[in-house]
Design an enzyme around this catalytic site. Structure first.
Site, short mmCIF file in Angstrom:
data_model
loop_
_atom_site.label_atom_id
_atom_site.label_comp_id
_atom_site.label_asym_id
_atom_site.label_seq_id
_atom_site.Cartn_x
_atom_site.Cartn_y
_atom_site.Cartn_z
N ARG A 46 7.30 -20.35 5.67
CA ARG A 46 6.25 -19.37 5.29
C ARG A 46 5.25 -19.23 6.43
O ARG A 46 4.79 -18.15 6.75
CB ARG A 46 5.55 -19.82 3.99
CG ARG A 46 4.32 -18.97 3.68
CD ARG A 46 3.82 -19.06 2.25
NE ARG A 46 3.85 -20.39 1.69
CZ ARG A 46 3.01 -21.40 2.01
NH1 ARG A 46 2.05 -21.19 2.90
NH2 ARG A 46 3.11 -22.58 1.46
N TYR A 98 -0.75 7.26 0.75
CA TYR A 98 0.47 6.93 0.00
C TYR A 98 0.10 6.43 -1.41
O TYR A 98 -0.85 5.62 -1.55
CB TYR A 98 1.27 5.88 0.77
CG TYR A 98 2.36 5.24 -0.04
CD1 TYR A 98 3.43 5.99 -0.52
CD2 TYR A 98 2.32 3.88 -0.36
CE1 TYR A 98 4.42 5.41 -1.30
CE2 TYR A 98 3.31 3.30 -1.13
CZ TYR A 98 4.35 4.06 -1.59
OH TYR A 98 5.33 3.49 -2.36
N ASP A 170 -1.91 3.67 9.11
CA ASP A 170 -0.53 3.55 8.62
C ASP A 170 0.31 4.50 9.46
O ASP A 170 0.20 5.71 9.36
CB ASP A 170 -0.50 3.92 7.13
CG ASP A 170 0.89 3.77 6.53
OD1 ASP A 170 1.88 3.89 7.28
OD2 ASP A 170 0.99 3.57 5.31
N LYS A 195 11.07 2.06 6.30
CA LYS A 195 11.37 3.45 6.66
C LYS A 195 12.01 3.52 8.05
O LYS A 195 13.07 2.96 8.25
CB LYS A 195 10.09 4.28 6.53
CG LYS A 195 9.33 4.05 5.20
CD LYS A 195 10.13 4.49 4.03
CE LYS A 195 9.66 4.09 2.65
NZ LYS A 195 8.40 3.50 2.37
C1 PLP Z 1 3.28 5.94 4.26
C2 PLP Z 1 3.69 4.74 3.47
N1 PLP Z 1 2.97 3.61 3.57
C3 PLP Z 1 3.30 2.50 2.86
C4 PLP Z 1 4.38 2.49 2.00
C5 PLP Z 1 4.71 1.23 1.23
O1 PLP Z 1 5.77 0.56 1.82
P1 PLP Z 1 6.83 -0.36 1.04
O2 PLP Z 1 7.53 0.53 0.06
O3 PLP Z 1 7.71 -0.88 2.13
O4 PLP Z 1 6.05 -1.41 0.35
C6 PLP Z 1 5.17 3.63 1.88
C7 PLP Z 1 6.34 3.62 0.99
O5 PLP Z 1 6.90 4.65 0.67
C8 PLP Z 1 4.81 4.80 2.63
O6 PLP Z 1 5.52 5.92 2.55
#
Ligand code: PLP
Length: 379
Positions: A46, A98, A170, A195
């Site tokens: 961890r 998001y 992000d 992604k």
């Molecule tokens: C722009 C964006 N940020 C964060 C996330 C969250 O990521 P995760 O699904 O890997 O937890 C997503 C998920 O779709 C996203 O599209």
């Protein structure tokens, strides 16, 4: 080194013990101490694992940062970074953040006394106007999800610096291949590595990068202290995905540009959102701060009935949550990524019942265009 080379050679790609050309998957939760006084570099997985460490080194190199952290999901990375804030802090976030981040900010962080004001960050005045004495961070997505609205990163970072605020970006939609927020002064970059970084719809992961050593210690405290770490198998998968990131992005982006141009001429399509279209409101700023428009676009078919008929007749893309994969993914934000957002706010942001998001993959462009044409004829 140029990005394509860096994606393959970040300095950790060869096993120092065996010369293996792929970082081994160290499937070990604990590590031997040679002696009582000899604390090993890795002692418990961890806190650190060699495979995860290789990935963390790689992602830091790609984002041009000193420190990288790999988490068990994008949300674990985002919340891990936000947990470095103290109770009573105030955050300013883009209003079309998001849906999962919106949920965490409004339903989890509020319990810790951390409040968020959501503003239209494409208007820098709105960021400035929302600053309070307790404000500690500005949280941005650009281009945003799902309408690809563009925030001026350098401008927002400038405001953050002026007021001593942490700037968090992000960068999921662009990947480090197309946009480098640290180069524009951002303090922290986060990704849903599920992604584009992973790229094959086979791993859920998140990463965060930063330059400041003290902030890195804080993020590590949360990563190790709360424990949302990425396992060695998934770390390895992510490193494999990263090797082809530039190629995948270039190919998908070329097809996405073709599709955006095609859809914007189509009589059945009400609106197309893609920063590569000259008509896109943020096109100019995006061009200034990114190296390409990316592989994600959205378009409005006017109604949920039209969406239903369109989806029923489309064959090539998978109809699913997520983006940034080798296969084209069609999503319905109102029911998928933004289902956690109240309907009234969704409507205000233009996340209508006719809006679809397309993350373009690596299929033949003609196959995709034919498939879209066929489904649009059925509306
Ligand atoms: C722009 C964006 N940020 C964060 C996330 C969250 O990521 P995760 O699904 O890997 O937890 C997503 C998920 O779709 C996203 O599209």
């Amino acid at each position: 080194m140029k990005f394509d080379t860096l994606a393959l050679h970040t300095g950790v790609e060869i096993c120092p013990h065996t010369g293996a050309s792929s970082v081994p998957i160290f499937q070990s939760s604990t590590f031997h101490w040679e002696s009582l006084d000899d604390t090993p570099k890795f002692d418990y997985a961890r806190s650190g694992n060699p495979t995860r460490a290789a990935l963390e080194h790689a992602i830091a190199a790609l984002e041009g940062a000193r420190h990288g952290f790999a988490f068990s999901s994008g949300m674990a990375a985002i919340t891990g970074v936000l947990l470095t804030l103290s109770a009573g802090s105030h955050i300013i976030a883009c209003e079309d953040v998001y849906g999962g981040t919106f949920r965490a900010l409004t339903k989890v962080f509020t319990r810790l006394g951390i409040e968020t004001t959501f503003v239209d960050t494409t208007d820098l005045n709105q960021i400035e106007a929302a600053i309070r004495p307790q404000t500690r961070a500005i949280y941005l997505e650009t281009p945003s999800n799902p309408n690809l609205r563009v925030t001026d990163l350098a401008g927002a970072v400038h405001i953050a610096r002026d007021h001593g605020l942490l700037s968090i970006v992000d960068n999921t939609f662009m990947s480090p291949c197309l946009q480098n927020p640290h180069a524009l002064g951002a303090d922290v970059v986060v990704h849903s590595a599920t992604k584009f970084l992973g790229g094959h719809s086979d791993v859920v992961a998140g990463v965060a990068t930063c330059n400041d050593d003290d902030l890195a210690e804080e993020i590590y405290l949360i990563q190790n202290g709360c424990g949302g770490v990425l396992g060695p198998q998934d770390s390895w998968l992510l490193m494999r995905g990263i090797k082809t990131l530039p190629l995948r992005i270039r190919q998908s982006q070329a097809t996405a540009s073709q599709i955006a141009a095609y859809l914007s001429q189509h009589s059945k399509v009400h609106n197309v959102f893609y920063p590569g279209l000259p008509t896109h409101p943020g096109a100019e700023i995006h061009q200034r701060q990114a190296q390409g428009p990316g592989a994600v676009l959205s378009f409005d078919l006017g109604s949920s009935d039209a969406v239903r008929r369109f989806v029923e007749h489309l064959h090539v893309p998978i109809f699913a949550v997520s983006l940034g994969a080798v296969e084209t993914i069609l999503s319905y934000p109102a029911r998928m990524s933004h289902a956690a957002m109240p309907e009234e706010q969704r409507r205000r942001l233009g996340i209508t019942d006719g809006l679809l998001r397309l993350s373009v993959g690596l299929e033949d462009a003609e196959d995709l265009l034919e498939d879209l044409e066929h489904a649009l004829r059925k509306i």
